[in-house]
Motif scaffolding. Structure first.
Motif, PDB file in Angstrom:
ATOM      1  N   ASP A  90       4.520  -2.507 -11.276  1.00  0.00           N
ATOM      2  CA  ASP A  90       5.682  -2.901 -12.077  1.00  0.00           C
ATOM      3  C   ASP A  90       6.850  -3.292 -11.172  1.00  0.00           C
ATOM      4  N   SER A  91       7.066  -2.528 -10.101  1.00  0.00           N
ATOM      5  CA  SER A  91       8.148  -2.860  -9.170  1.00  0.00           C
ATOM      6  C   SER A  91       7.854  -4.150  -8.424  1.00  0.00           C
ATOM      7  N   VAL A  92       6.593  -4.374  -8.084  1.00  0.00           N
ATOM      8  CA  VAL A  92       6.212  -5.634  -7.437  1.00  0.00           C
ATOM      9  C   VAL A  92       6.581  -6.802  -8.348  1.00  0.00           C
ATOM     10  N   GLY A 102       9.505  -9.901  -7.856  1.00  0.00           N
ATOM     11  CA  GLY A 102       9.106 -11.295  -7.885  1.00  0.00           C
ATOM     12  C   GLY A 102       9.850 -12.151  -8.887  1.00  0.00           C
ATOM     13  N   ILE A 103      10.681 -11.540  -9.717  1.00  0.00           N
ATOM     14  CA  ILE A 103      11.417 -12.281 -10.747  1.00  0.00           C
ATOM     15  C   ILE A 103      12.783 -12.701 -10.213  1.00  0.00           C
ATOM     16  N   ASP A 139      21.210  -4.740  -6.480  1.00  0.00           N
ATOM     17  CA  ASP A 139      20.958  -3.323  -6.751  1.00  0.00           C
ATOM     18  C   ASP A 139      19.566  -3.121  -7.342  1.00  0.00           C
ATOM     19  N   LYS A 140      19.163  -4.022  -8.242  1.00  0.00           N
ATOM     20  CA  LYS A 140      17.833  -3.933  -8.855  1.00  0.00           C
ATOM     21  C   LYS A 140      16.756  -4.119  -7.794  1.00  0.00           C
ATOM     22  N   MET A 141      16.956  -5.066  -6.899  1.00  0.00           N
ATOM     23  CA  MET A 141      15.989  -5.285  -5.824  1.00  0.00           C
ATOM     24  C   MET A 141      15.891  -4.050  -4.933  1.00  0.00           C
ATOM     25  N   LYS A 142      17.047  -3.502  -4.574  1.00  0.00           N
ATOM     26  CA  LYS A 142      17.087  -2.336  -3.693  1.00  0.00           C
ATOM     27  C   LYS A 142      16.385  -1.140  -4.343  1.00  0.00           C
ATOM     28  N   THR A 161       9.030  -6.575   1.657  1.00  0.00           N
ATOM     29  CA  THR A 161       9.628  -7.555   2.560  1.00  0.00           C
ATOM     30  C   THR A 161      10.481  -8.563   1.786  1.00  0.00           C
ATOM     31  N   ASP A 162       9.916  -9.097   0.709  1.00  0.00           N
ATOM     32  CA  ASP A 162      10.643 -10.081  -0.115  1.00  0.00           C
ATOM     33  C   ASP A 162      11.895  -9.460  -0.732  1.00  0.00           C
ATOM     34  N   GLY A 163      11.757  -8.252  -1.251  1.00  0.00           N
ATOM     35  CA  GLY A 163      12.882  -7.580  -1.886  1.00  0.00           C
ATOM     36  C   GLY A 163      14.021  -7.318  -0.917  1.00  0.00           C
ATOM     37  N   LYS A 164      13.682  -6.892   0.303  1.00  0.00           N
ATOM     38  CA  LYS A 164      14.712  -6.624   1.300  1.00  0.00           C
ATOM     39  C   LYS A 164      15.468  -7.893   1.679  1.00  0.00           C
TER      40      LYS A 164
END
Length: 82
Positions: free
Chosen positions: A18-20, A24-25, A38-41, A76-79
């Motif tokens: 779910d976090s992945v 990705g959105i 904040d959501k990404m973090k 990696t993408d989220g960071k």
């Protein structure tokens, strides 16, 4: 606390998916840049915590044959987004 069952481990891994997905959105029009970051973090931190889960002994991973390719990419993408 008892060891996690195979079903519990599978549920934790599913939650990681779910976090992945969230990472990705793209940012939506109704979120501020800070809200999006904040959501990404939060989701990156969630994935990092899940990857680190250990058995009761405190040193053995709960993970066995699960593939973390998508999770590692999402981290990696989220960071890169915050």
């Amino acid at each position: 606390m008892a060891e996690r069952t195979a079903d519990e481990v599978a549920a934790v891994f599913s939650a990681a998916g779910d976090s992945v997905t969230v990472i990705g959105i793209a940012k939506t029009a109704d979120e501020t840049a800070d809200e999006y970051k904040d959501k990404m973090k939060r989701n990156v931190e969630h994935l990092e915590i899940i990857k680190a889960y250990k058995k009761e002994d405190g040193s053995t991973s709960i993970w066995t044959s699960e593939s973390f390719t998508a999770i590692d990419k999402a981290i990696t993408d989220g960071k890169a987004k915050y």
